[in-house]
Design a protein around this motif. Structure first.
Motif, PDB file in Angstrom:
ATOM      1  N   GLU A  30      17.598 -21.973 -14.519  1.00 43.91           N
ATOM      2  CA  GLU A  30      17.241 -23.355 -14.855  1.00 43.91           C
ATOM      3  C   GLU A  30      16.239 -23.408 -16.012  1.00 43.91           C
ATOM      4  O   GLU A  30      16.410 -24.163 -16.965  1.00 43.91           O
ATOM      5  CB  GLU A  30      16.652 -24.055 -13.629  1.00 43.91           C
ATOM      6  CG  GLU A  30      16.376 -25.522 -13.891  1.00 43.91           C
ATOM      7  CD  GLU A  30      15.627 -26.159 -12.747  1.00 43.91           C
ATOM      8  OE1 GLU A  30      16.224 -26.953 -12.033  1.00 43.91           O
ATOM      9  OE2 GLU A  30      14.432 -25.834 -12.550  1.00 43.91           O
ATOM     10  N   GLY A 122      11.264 -21.996   6.352  1.00 40.31           N
ATOM     11  CA  GLY A 122      11.979 -22.898   5.451  1.00 40.31           C
ATOM     12  C   GLY A 122      12.431 -22.191   4.187  1.00 40.31           C
ATOM     13  O   GLY A 122      13.455 -22.534   3.602  1.00 40.31           O
TER      14      GLY A 122
ATOM     15  N   ALA B  69      18.612 -27.246  -0.100  1.00 42.69           N
ATOM     16  CA  ALA B  69      18.346 -26.481  -1.324  1.00 42.69           C
ATOM     17  C   ALA B  69      19.605 -26.396  -2.182  1.00 42.69           C
ATOM     18  O   ALA B  69      19.550 -26.547  -3.401  1.00 42.69           O
ATOM     19  CB  ALA B  69      17.845 -25.079  -0.969  1.00 42.69           C
ATOM     20  N   VAL B  80      14.071 -26.583  -9.678  1.00 44.85           N
ATOM     21  CA  VAL B  80      14.208 -25.619  -8.582  1.00 44.85           C
ATOM     22  C   VAL B  80      12.854 -25.299  -7.946  1.00 44.85           C
ATOM     23  O   VAL B  80      12.755 -25.067  -6.743  1.00 44.85           O
ATOM     24  CB  VAL B  80      14.864 -24.312  -9.082  1.00 44.85           C
ATOM     25  CG1 VAL B  80      15.084 -23.355  -7.934  1.00 44.85           C
ATOM     26  CG2 VAL B  80      16.178 -24.602  -9.754  1.00 44.85           C
ATOM     27  N   ILE B  81      11.813 -25.293  -8.765  1.00 44.87           N
ATOM     28  CA  ILE B  81      10.485 -24.956  -8.244  1.00 44.87           C
ATOM     29  C   ILE B  81      10.052 -25.951  -7.175  1.00 44.87           C
ATOM     30  O   ILE B  81       9.514 -25.575  -6.135  1.00 44.87           O
ATOM     31  CB  ILE B  81       9.474 -24.888  -9.412  1.00 44.87           C
ATOM     32  CG1 ILE B  81       9.810 -23.651 -10.248  1.00 44.87           C
ATOM     33  CG2 ILE B  81       8.052 -24.830  -8.900  1.00 44.87           C
ATOM     34  CD1 ILE B  81       9.105 -23.562 -11.560  1.00 44.87           C
ATOM     35  N   VAL B  83      12.106 -27.648  -5.338  1.00 46.61           N
ATOM     36  CA  VAL B  83      12.979 -27.414  -4.183  1.00 46.61           C
ATOM     37  C   VAL B  83      12.379 -26.316  -3.309  1.00 46.61           C
ATOM     38  O   VAL B  83      12.300 -26.447  -2.084  1.00 46.61           O
ATOM     39  CB  VAL B  83      14.405 -27.021  -4.650  1.00 46.61           C
ATOM     40  CG1 VAL B  83      15.275 -26.652  -3.466  1.00 46.61           C
ATOM     41  CG2 VAL B  83      15.036 -28.157  -5.437  1.00 46.61           C
ATOM     42  N   VAL B  84      11.923 -25.238  -3.949  1.00 46.73           N
ATOM     43  CA  VAL B  84      11.339 -24.121  -3.194  1.00 46.73           C
ATOM     44  C   VAL B  84      10.078 -24.578  -2.463  1.00 46.73           C
ATOM     45  O   VAL B  84       9.919 -24.336  -1.260  1.00 46.73           O
ATOM     46  CB  VAL B  84      11.013 -22.942  -4.144  1.00 46.73           C
ATOM     47  CG1 VAL B  84      10.221 -21.877  -3.408  1.00 46.73           C
ATOM     48  CG2 VAL B  84      12.295 -22.353  -4.708  1.00 46.73           C
ATOM     49  N   CYS B  87      10.953 -26.816   0.458  1.00 44.36           N
ATOM     50  CA  CYS B  87      11.508 -26.110   1.617  1.00 44.36           C
ATOM     51  C   CYS B  87      10.406 -25.366   2.375  1.00 44.36           C
ATOM     52  O   CYS B  87      10.449 -25.261   3.607  1.00 44.36           O
ATOM     53  CB  CYS B  87      12.603 -25.133   1.183  1.00 44.36           C
ATOM     54  SG  CYS B  87      14.126 -25.980   0.771  1.00 44.36           S
TER      55      CYS B  87
END
Lengths: 199, 104
Positions: A30, A122, B69, B80-81, B83-84, B87
Motif C-alpha cells: 500500500e 485480534g 481486515a 492498512v496501518i 486496520v492493524v 484489529c
C-alpha cells in the motif's frame, strides 16, 4: 526529502507489524503504491518479493532494503541507492530494536500479560485477512494483467501462468523450499518465453 | 552489534541483486524468468495464507477480525496501518469483555 520519507515510512511499517513472513507485505504494498507508484509498479513489487524470499535474512528487512535502493537510486547514482536502502532498512529494524531493548528484561512477563495477549487475539487473525487481500491483488496482477475480463481466456499466457501457479502451489504445500520453487518458476518462465507465450 | 551482524549480509546481497537486476532487466530471458516467478510467488503467498490461518486462533472474534481486515484492505481505501491498529484494539476490548463476563 525522499530519504527521510523512506526512513519514516518503513519505521511506521516496522512499528505496527509483528509476526514475520508476509505479514508486512500488505502494508509495504500500500505504502509503495501510494508514495512511489511511479517508480515501482505492481509487477516490480512482486519481483521484489521473489528476490527477498530467495535471500537469507528476514523477509521484511530484505523488502525494505530493496525498495530503498530503487527509490533512493532513482535518477541518482549508486551511492544514493545505498543510502536509500540504509534509510529504509534502519527504519524497519529500529522499532523492534527499541521494543526489545525496553522489554528484554521482562520479556516473558510482557508476552504473557493480559493486554498483549488481548491485542494478539485480534492481530493474529487480522494478518490472515491482510494476506488474503494481498493474494487477491497479486493474483489479479499475475493472471489478469490486462484487466479482469473473459478476453484473457483467449490468451495462452493466462493458462501458462495459471499452470505454473498450480504446480508451484502443490510443491509449496508439499513443503518444497521457496528458493527451489522460485528457480523452477523462473525456468518455466524462460521456457515459455522462448516459445513466444508472453508475447 | 549483533543486530548489525544479522542484517548486514542480506543487506549487501540485496543491494548487489538490485543492481544486477537493473543492469540485466532489458534482457528478454530475464523478463521471461520474472513472468514465471510471479506465478510462483503467488503460489508461495497462498501457502503462507494457509499457514497463517492454521496458526491463527479460531472463534467468533477471530473470524470477525479476519473478515474485517480483509474487506477493509481489499475493497476500501482505509490505510492498512489503521486496520492493524483497529484489529489490535478490537482484540483487546473483546478479550476484556469475555474475561469480565466469564468472571461473573
Amino acid at each position: 526529502m525522499i530519504y527521510l520519507e523512506l526512513f519514516l515510512t518503513f519505521f511506521m511499517i516496522g512499528a505496527v507489524t509483528f509476526g514475520g513472513g508476509y505479514a508486512m507485505l500488505p502494508m509495504i504494498q500500500e505504502q509503495v503504491a501510494l508514495r512511489w507508484g511511479d517508480m515501482i509498479s505492481n509487477e516490480t513489487l512482486i519481483d521484489f518479493v521473489a528476490v527477498s524470499e530467495s535471500t537469507p535474512g528476514p523477509f521484511a528487512i530484505n523488502m525494505a532494503t530493496y525498495v530503498g535502493s530503487v527509490v533512493g537510486g532513482q535518477n541518482t547514482g549508486a551511492a544514493m541507492a545505498v543510502f536509500g536502502s540504509f534509510c529504509a532498512t534502519l527504519g524497519v529494524v529500529l522499532p523492534s530494536f527499541i521494543v526489545i531493548l525496553i522489554v528484554a528484561k521482562c520479556y516473558d512477563k510482557f508476552r504473557e500479560s493480559r493486554a498483549v495477549k488481548g491485542c494478539m487475539s485480534g492481530l493474529k487473525p487480522a494478518v490472515v485477512g491482510l494476506i488474503a487481500s494481498t493474494v487477491l491483488s497479486i493474483g489479479k496482477t499475475v493472471l489478469f494483467s490486462a484487466g479482469v475480463s473473459l478476453a484473457v481466456l483467449a490468451q495462452p499466457a493466462f493458462y501458462v501462468s495459471a499452470g505454473i501457479f498450480a504446480v508451484m502451489a502443490i510443491l509449496a504445500f508439499k513443503k518444497v523450499h521457496p528458493i527451489f520453487i522460485i528457480c523452477l518458476s523462473a525456468a518455466a518462465g524462460i521456457a515459455a518465453g522462448y516459445l513466444g507465450i508472453w508475447g | 552489534m549483533a543486530t548489525l551482524g544479522v542484517v548486514l549480509p542480506s543487506f549487501l546481497i540485496i543491494l548487489l541483486l538490485s543492481f544486477l537486476i537493473r543492469q540485466f532487466q532489458a534482457l528478454s530471458a530475464v523478463q521471461y524468468a520474472f513472468h514465471g516467478i510471479r506465478a510462483g510467488v503467488l503460489a508461495l503467498l497462498c501457502k503462507s495464507l494457509f499457514t497463517m490461518y492454521k496458526k491463527s486462533p479460531k472463534g467468533l472474534v477471530s473470524y470477525i477480525a479476519m473478515a474485517g481486515a480483509f474487506i477493509l484492505t481489499a475493497f476500501t481505501p482505509v490505510n492498512v496501518i489503521f486496520v492493524v491498529i483497529g484489529c489490535g484494539i478490537f482484540g483487546l476490548l473483546s478479550s476484556l469483555y469475555l474475561e469480565r463476563r466469564g468472571g461473573k
